[in-house]
Design a protein around this motif. Structure first.
Motif, PDB file in Angstrom:
ATOM      1  N   ARG A 296      36.957  16.039  36.682  1.00 28.26           N
ATOM      2  CA  ARG A 296      38.436  16.735  36.540  1.00 28.26           C
ATOM      3  C   ARG A 296      39.211  15.935  37.554  1.00 28.26           C
ATOM      4  NH1 ARG A 296      38.433  19.346  31.895  1.00 28.26           N
ATOM      5  NH2 ARG A 296      40.540  19.839  32.642  1.00 28.26           N
TER       6      ARG A 296
ATOM      7  N   PRO B 225      40.046  11.721  34.694  1.00 24.06           N
ATOM      8  CA  PRO B 225      41.301  11.974  33.822  1.00 24.06           C
ATOM      9  C   PRO B 225      42.248  10.577  34.290  1.00 24.06           C
ATOM     10  CG  PRO B 225      40.799  14.094  34.605  1.00 24.06           C
ATOM     11  CD  PRO B 225      39.712  13.142  35.107  1.00 24.06           C
TER      12      PRO B 225
ATOM     13  N   GLN C 290      37.862  17.455  27.799  1.00 21.83           N
ATOM     14  CA  GLN C 290      38.108  15.809  28.246  1.00 21.83           C
ATOM     15  C   GLN C 290      38.308  14.964  27.025  1.00 21.83           C
ATOM     16  OE1 GLN C 290      39.879  15.375  31.129  1.00 21.83           O
ATOM     17  NE2 GLN C 290      38.534  15.433  32.720  1.00 21.83           N
TER      18      GLN C 290
END
Length: 569
Positions: free
Chosen positions: A436, A440, A28
């Motif tokens: 996740r 994001p 990430q």
């Protein structure tokens, strides 16, 4: 307490999930203009300049943290290239190393099942998982502190001690040159506290002298690097003054100066709360905080009943002394507690294993069920507010893990295993969704790395100018080439190179030289207004990427307000 084969299988499943959740965010983007991005930029500067003894941020000398975490990150960059996952990799490996030595110490003190449970608890504590994504110095320090403690316990107790003394001294030095002198306090507390309450057994002085000699030799690379960069250059201006000693800063000002409020980096006198880490503990050590409290109560009862000589005190004093020092300090940040998580994990695991009477089991189950319901409910509420994009598969996976909690509760036999496995499933479900699913979407509003990717793709050969008073650290790190720095945004008139790019705050009047605008929010400090998808557009700011091509001085004007400054936590 014996474990059934099914319980053993569920425990191994919990261990696998604990390892995986700390890898889930490894690719990430780094979050915002925060320490993680700053540290990654410093390590990248080492590789790009070939100077591994100097620490530089935004093209200037930087004096705050010791070198070892940057050396680890720089080595990873050399091996794998400069990327976010290469920056996180050595830190995550150190977290796994911390879990290994937590397992070894827990096994020595309480037996194999407790050691394994302690490793799982360490890896699934909330701030351990957060630190595997928001990497600072803590994963390294956590590893070095618990490894050092393991070897020094052997020095104190075993007949074959020579190798343990040498390796323990090396790990002590590694802890010192990762975050400074305070990192040795948990080790001293663990060894000294257990010695004191177990009746003061004989001290083998030559063993400890050897440990000290090895540790002193081990910190010499750090002292040399600071001496070369700062002590031999008294003309350098650091902390708005010249004549700053890097070795003095490392040995005293970096942490003792912060603690007493006398150093160049310190909080304003009177700030902070003596109970800050008390209430902070209850969320950073989720979902294990209530069990840890029960463990603390049990140890207090042992003291009250004058049974101190019957139990070990390494873990209690390893955690308690550092906790007290942190609470007395004026420098208070949640991630500071990470370095005592291994001690708390062993205590928590021993408590889980020991609670077998019906009354104790009912109390344990009631507390933990309520806590897990709250955790999952908070995760669901955040998802409802944020409505993350492209998160369908992650949402389904998290929901399946919640369902698995119910199955595991019925499938587990022993009361300790029941709590262990269901708590791990809850921690993994919530953090998988955060890492996740929600993050994001939040990172789409971090202009720095997004603008850097845009520059790398569209303007690979154009110079980039970064004003230090309006820097975006994610922008600096994300650039495929080294930018040039100026002191103030108003100094663009002195830039002779043409054309060049400049990332600046959005002004009231549109700049005709703007080639792209980006939404921006400091995602490491989310507000309810920003998290809420409906009100998010009103919470974000705009930044402009300006292309200056003509011979005239730049038209950018300085933004009002105090200049940004590097994080020093």
């Amino acid at each position: 307490m014996s474990e059934t084969r099914r319980d053993q299988q569920l425990t191994l499943l919990a261990l696998a999930l604990a390892v995986l959740i700390n890898l889930v965010a490894i690719d990430q983007p780094l979050m915002g203009d925060d320490d993680a991005t700053l540290y990654a930029s410093i390590a990248a500067a080492m590789v790009r300049t070939g100077d591994y003894f100097g620490l530089y941020a935004w093209g200037q000398d930087w004096l705050d943290k010791p070198h070892l975490p940057f050396w680890f990150a720089a080595a990873s960059f050399r091996l794998f290239g400069i990327s976010v996952w290469a920056y996180r990799l050595p830190a995550v490996l150190c977290l796994f190393g911390a879990a290994y030595y937590t397992f070894r110490l827990g096994t020595r003190l309480y037996g194999g099942p407790v050691g394994l449970w302690a490793a799982i608890i360490l890896l699934t504590a909330e701030h351990t998982i957060l630190s595997s994504a928001d990497v600072r110095a803590e994963p390294y320090v956590t590893f070095f502190v618990i490894a050092c403690t393991w070897y020094l316990v052997r020095v104190a107790e075993d007949d074959r001690w020579l190798t343990a003394a040498i390796v323990g001294g090396v790990f002590a030095a590694a802890a010192l040159i990762s975050k400074g002198p305070f990192t040795i306090i948990p080790v001293v507390g663990a060894i000294g506290g257990n010695w004191l309450l177990r009746g003061g057994p004989k001290i083998h002085w030559r063993r400890w002298v050897l440990v000290g000699i090895v540790a002193i030799i081990g910190i010499t690379p750090e002292l040399w690097a600071l001496h070369v960069q700062f002590d031999t250059h008294p003309e350098k201006v650091v902390f708005d003054r010249s004549g700053v000693s890097g070795t003095r800063f490392f040995l005293w000002d970096s942490q003792f100066g912060r603690f007493f409020g006398t150093g160049p980096i310190h909080q304003t006198k009177g700030r902070g709360s003596r109970i800050f880490f008390v209430h902070t503990f209850f969320w950073v050590f989720l979902p294990w905080c209530f069990v840890m409290v029960l463990a603390a109560v049990r140890r207090a009862r042992a003291l009250w009943a004058r049974q101190a000589a019957l139990v070990e005190w390494y873990t209690v004093f390893g955690a308690a002394l550092m906790f007290v020092v942190f609470s007395a300090s004026r420098f208070q940040l949640p991630h500071y507690l990470n370095i005592i998580f291994p001690f708390m994990a062993i205590l928590t695991a021993s408590e889980l294993y020991a609670r077998t009477s019906p009354g104790e089991v009912r109390l344990l189950h009631g507390l933990q069920i309520g806590l897990l319901v709250v955790m999952v409910s908070i995760g669901a509420a955040l998802g409802w507010l944020a409505r993350p994009d492209h998160a369908t598969s992650v949402t389904i996976a998290s929901l399946l893990l919640v369902v698995a909690m119910l199955v595991a509760w019925r499938a587990s036999g022993g009361p300790g295993v029941k709590v262990l496995v269901t708590s791990v499933l809850a921690a993994v479900a919530v953090n998988l969704y955060l890492e996740r699913g929600i993050y994001p979407t939040m990172l789409e509003y971090d202009a720095g790395p997004i603008a850097a990717r845009f520059v790398n793709e569209r303007y690979p050969d154009v110079a980039v100018i970064v004003p230090r008073d309006h820097h975006y650290t994610g922008f600096d790190f994300g650039l495929a080439r080294k930018p040039a720095y100026i002191e103030h945004l108003a100094d663009t008139g002195s830039v002779t190179a043409r054309p060049y790019l400049l990332l600046v705050p959005n002004r009231d009047a549109p700049d005709p030289r703007t080639v792209q605008s980006f939404d921006h929010f400091l995602v490491t400090r989310p507000t309810l207004r920003f998290l809420n998808r409906r009100t998010r557009p009103q919470a974000v700011d705009r930044v402009d990427l300006v292309l200056v091509a003509g011979p005239a001085p730049g038209a950018a004007r300085p933004q009002s307000g105090p200049p940004a400054s590097p994080s020093r936590h």
